[in-house]
Write a protein that holds these residues in place. Structure first.
Motif, short mmCIF file in Angstrom:
data_model
loop_
_atom_site.label_atom_id
_atom_site.label_comp_id
_atom_site.label_asym_id
_atom_site.label_seq_id
_atom_site.Cartn_x
_atom_site.Cartn_y
_atom_site.Cartn_z
N TYR A 105 115.35 84.68 10.07
CA TYR A 105 114.47 84.54 11.23
C TYR A 105 114.01 83.10 11.38
CZ TYR A 105 110.52 85.15 14.33
OH TYR A 105 109.66 85.03 15.37
N TRP A 113 113.31 86.12 19.65
CA TRP A 113 112.73 87.43 19.79
C TRP A 113 113.33 88.38 18.76
CZ3 TRP A 113 114.49 84.42 23.82
CH2 TRP A 113 113.51 83.94 24.68
N ASP A 138 107.88 94.45 10.97
CA ASP A 138 106.74 93.64 11.40
C ASP A 138 105.82 93.25 10.26
OD1 ASP A 138 105.88 96.14 11.02
OD2 ASP A 138 105.08 96.47 13.02
N ILE A 141 108.15 89.75 9.99
CA ILE A 141 108.38 88.88 11.14
C ILE A 141 107.79 89.55 12.37
CG2 ILE A 141 110.45 87.70 10.31
CD1 ILE A 141 112.13 89.81 11.60
N PRO A 142 107.40 88.77 13.39
CA PRO A 142 106.85 89.39 14.60
C PRO A 142 107.94 90.14 15.37
CG PRO A 142 107.06 87.04 14.89
CD PRO A 142 107.35 87.30 13.47
N ASP A 144 109.11 92.19 18.89
CA ASP A 144 108.80 92.27 20.31
C ASP A 144 109.00 93.66 20.87
OD1 ASP A 144 108.36 89.35 21.25
OD2 ASP A 144 110.03 89.29 19.85
N ARG C 114 103.56 98.74 18.29
CA ARG C 114 103.79 99.75 17.28
C ARG C 114 102.82 100.91 17.39
NH1 ARG C 114 104.62 98.82 10.83
NH2 ARG C 114 104.38 100.99 10.27
#
Lengths: 178, 150, 147, 365
Positions: A105, A113, A138, A141-142, A144, C114
């Motif tokens: 990432y 994204w 998550d 890493i973020p 989307d 989420r």
């Protein structure tokens, strides 16, 4: 206010050089960015990176003739993270794999994204009780877009890609965004 | 199923050679740890049995002991055989079969990785699935861990 | 002869040019789904008797049922499926005697956040307590899987 | 020969040709491999440990996620092991449905193997054709059990539901069309000179060594060893079908590849016979609601898509298994990778690894 490269307003507010750099990198010219985003939304390049079962559905079957990701312009599966925009986290992330996912990432160029595909990538899924599974992408890493399913249909992945496109192009107002 | 289990005459022959082995009803042979290597070598090299294929090697953590299970197949006769070795709870160790069957290599490493059973007389006994610094042996019954459920 | 295999391959791909196209133009037209398709869950609240057989059949403790006692009868007050843990295996649907929990044909379940993923199939007010009935016994808690 | 400084090259864990998260550390003298050290475990999810906290039925969905390309075969292997332990007699119709589904699963798995191998060697076209035909099998599976990949169709004592009415006509249509599709693959991939140049006489596997290393399935049969559990030790109703076991001669990558294509033809033949013989009747034996197998252990093997798939189930008499071990064919086939790669060039590693047809979900369990 005259915003030049030398005299950025942020420099008046703080002396933290890393923050100044960060802000200078992130803040762009808004109208131009809109045009960029329009283009970006139509040519997302996914990272050819499969972890487990979902990779078969999310990367292989969507690229196959039946669903044909190239109709949207997203078929350019790059094996190198340096050339990719979208990371499709397709499968279970284990403790052993987690550092590599983060590294992949980080290697991707901005803007980038992430789509978390399948139960495992959302939350560890069926293996959430295991001793060796990261409970969700998550955590690392973020993310989307989340695609529930085990494994989701290729159409569901296409739908997720279109949702991501809407997000990239700024078409949707994200409710309860944090 | 035809040609699946080993005939009892063969078992009797084995019993004569290795009096220490125990044979259960379903023709599972329990071998003492000390005789394992010679017993397995006999199974592999004797043309009457010709067990040339070690198909499965695993272990079970019973309350009193560890048991290592070997499943052998003879391609020539179609026999199958299950052999077991019982090991003590503390510092379990058993002789390695990598000198006899190559397929024992990775499976022994897997058993070492997940059970912590030491296989003696082989090189490269390292963890195979988990990373090297992992604490504990997950398939033991007393292994404690925290899941990621919210 | 060298190149023969290549020509054969080209011939095959050329033939394919004239066959029916297999691509489904997904957002415009949708693929016909099988009747048994495992999509999003739907709950027929009228049918549900809150027996929590589905919650017990689940391999991963996905289903959380909240019930309340009303005149010695169990009443459903909440039914939530934590879809982020779901295997979509269909064991819950199979376990249901009343046919209350079913699969629908909807597969577009993608979400931006989420916390939107858990599927709340029913959320009702606890019934008015006439006696000192206890509320909020969840099937999940009985199994020892508190959230 | 001139020796150069040794180079270490990491292939993976993210590499398009490793078929998932797999890592090979290659030690090379110039272009020649001197050591290929496979590192697996990047997908280790601890399924065997999770099984101990689930009931016998609840473990069925987890078997799908082992070899996710051939989920039906994994299901079948597991339920047959438990049935053997509990001595359950499965109804005839269920056995036939299992055979049909298993062979479809085998074809689907081999299609992925053939398609991805074609990509590994450098031809995307073959991949597209294979995936196109795999979609039809996925459609059939969706009709039967509602899922495409992770099927969970088998139950202890039979199958989950009877076949839907529209299944058999769709299957027959598939059976009619598939042989010509296989000819297409032969023309596109097998007949291609570049493909042959890269796979023939590459990665030779000696039959004796292959047996010693426990290699099974098409990889073993490509070396000329006749060992197919469907023939040698027939389980289920496989003894009622007339089919051949395709064997290779040299045991190179090309043989391993063609063995899979030939096996697909045989699978089609089995399905056709099974459809013709399909009896009427129930699809589920009478089993108690709560399964409590007697204390004891059982080891059961079936012929999976990648090789011999074995399940070792230990019961302590309760409703949860005491221990489940899966003999995963991909894992054991991979154990020989080091010896197989030694002496070959770096480009051949991709060809060899692809021809072994591993699935990382199964390797790491």
């Amino acid at each position: 206010m005259d915003v030049t490269r030398e005299q950025h307003p942020i420099e008046k507010m703080t002396n933290d050089s890393s923050l100044i750099q960060q802000v200078k990198r992130v803040i762009h010219l808004a109208p131009l960015e809109k045009i960029f985003n329009l283009a970006r939304g139509y040519s997302l390049w996914p990272l050819g990176f499969g972890l487990a079962c979902c990779a078969i559905e999310g990367l292989m079957a969507t690229n196959a003739p039946r669903f044909d990701l190239s109709r949207f312009g997203y078929e350019v599966l790059r094996s190198s993270p340096r050339q990719a925009d979208v990371m499709l986290v397709a499968g279970t992330i284990t403790n052993k794999m987690a550092p590599y996912v983060v590294r992949l990432y980080e290697q991707m160029p901005e803007p980038k994204w992430v789509i978390a595909m399948g139960s495992c990538a959302i939350s560890g899924g069926p293996f959430v009780d295991s001793y060796y599974v990261v409970p969700g992408a998550d955590k690392l890493i973020p993310v989307d877009v989340y695609v529930p399913g085990c494994s989701p249909r290729p159409d569901a992945v296409l739908h997720a890609f279109m949702m991501l496109r809407d997000k990239v192009q700024g078409k949707v107002v994200l409710e309860n965004a944090r | 199923m035809p040609g699946s289990s080993i005939p009892s005459t063969v078992i009797d022959g084995l019993k004569d050679k290795f009096p220490a082995i125990e044979v259960s009803e379903n023709l599972t042979i329990t071998v003492p740890e000390a005789e394992l290597l010679s017993f397995m070598r006999e199974l592999r090299d004797n043309p009457d049995y010709d067990f040339n294929f070690l198909t499965n090697l695993t272990a079970v953590d019973y309350p009193d002991n560890f048991t290592v299970i070997y499943n052998l197949v003879s391609f020539k006769y179609g026999y199958t055989l299950m052999a077991k070795v019982n090991l003590g709870k503390d510092e379990p160790a058993v002789s390695s079969l990598t000198s006899l069957w190559g397929s024992a290599d990775w499976q022994e490493r897997e058993v070492y990785d997940l059970f912590g059973i030491i296989f003696t007389g082989r090189h490269n006994l390292t963890r195979i699935l988990l990373e090297d610094g992992f604490a504990g042996y997950p398939l033991r019954k007393d292994f404690q861990w925290v899941g990621g459920r919210e | 002869m060298f190149g023969q295999g290549l020509l054969k391959g080209l011939q095959i791909t050329l033939q394919e040019l004239f066959t029916k196209k297999v691509t489904v133009q997904y957002p415009e037209e949708s693929l016909p789904l099988a009747p048994r398709f495992h999509g999003e869950f739907v709950l027929d609240v009228e049918q549900c008797i809150a027996c929590s057989l589905c919650a017990n059949a689940c391999p991963n403790k996905v289903i959380e049922i909240e019930t309340a006692k009303l005149d010695k009868k169990r009443v459903l007050t909440g039914y939530m499926m934590r879809l982020q843990y779901c295997l979509f295996c269909g064991l819950c649907v199979e376990a249901c005697n009343k046919g209350a929990i079913r699969f629908s044909q909807k597969f577009e379940m993608a979400k931006y956040f989420r916390d939107q993923i858990p599927l709340i199939l029913y959320k009702g007010e606890p019934p008015v307590q006439e006696e000192q009935g206890n509320t909020g016994i969840t099937a999940g808690e009985a199994e020892g899987t508190e959230v | 020969m001139l020796r150069t400084e040794e180079i270490t090259l990491n292939m993976g864990p993210q590499h398009p040709s490793t078929h998932g998260v797999f890592h090979v550390v290659l030690k090379m003298d110039h272009e020649v491999i001197t050591e290929a050290r496979p590192i697996c475990g990047y997908l280790h999810r601890g399924i065997e440990k999770l099984a101990e906290a689930r009931t016998y039925t609840q473990f069925i969905p987890y078997t799908d996620r082992l070899d996710y390309l051939a989920a039906m075969l994994n299901n079948t292997g597991y339920v047959q092991a438990v049935e053997k332990l509990m001595e359950i007699e499965v109804p005839e119709r269920a056995e036939y449905i299992r055979v049909i589904c298993c062979e479809l699963s085998r074809i689907a798995s081999h299609l992925i193997a053939v398609g991805t191998y074609s990509v590994d060697i450098g031809g995307i076209t073959g991949f597209m054709y294979c995936l196109r035909d795999r979609e039809r099998i996925m459609d059939l599976f969706e009709m039967v059990c509602g899922s495409r990949l992770t099927l969970s169709y088998m139950r202890i004592g039979g199958v989950a539901e009877d076949l839907p009415d529209e299944f058999i006509p769709a299957l027959c249509q598939f059976l009619d069309e598939m042989p010509s599709r296989l000819d297409e693959y032969d023309g596109l991939i097998t007949g291609n000179e570049i493909f042959q140049a890269r796979t023939k006489h590459v990665g030779l596997l000696d039959p004796g060594v292959a047996i010693n290393y426990g290699i099974s399935g098409p990889n073993l049969r490509a070396s000329g060893v006749f060992w197919d559990l469907r023939k040698n030790r027939p389980y289920s109703v496989y003894d009622r079908f007339d089919f051949e076991v395709p064997l290779g001669k040299r045991g190179d990558c090309f043989d391993r590849f063609t063995c899979r294509i030939k096996e697909m033809r045989q699978s089609l033949k089995i399905i056709r016979q099974a459809v013709e013989q399909l009896p009427e009747g129930p699809v589920m034996a009478k089993v108690p609601k709560v399964l409590k197998p007697p204390a004891g252990d059982v080891y059961h093997e079936i012929e999976g898509a990648k090789g011999i798939l074995g399940y070792y189930v230990v019961s302590d008499g309760s409703n949860k298994p005491y221990r489940i071990h899966v003999r995963r064919p991909s894992f054991i086939n991979l154990g020989f990778l080091n010896e197989l790669c030694k002496g070959w060039k770096i480009a051949d590693v991709v060809a060899i690894l692809g021809s072994l047809d591993i699935v990382l979900g199964e390797v790491d369990c």
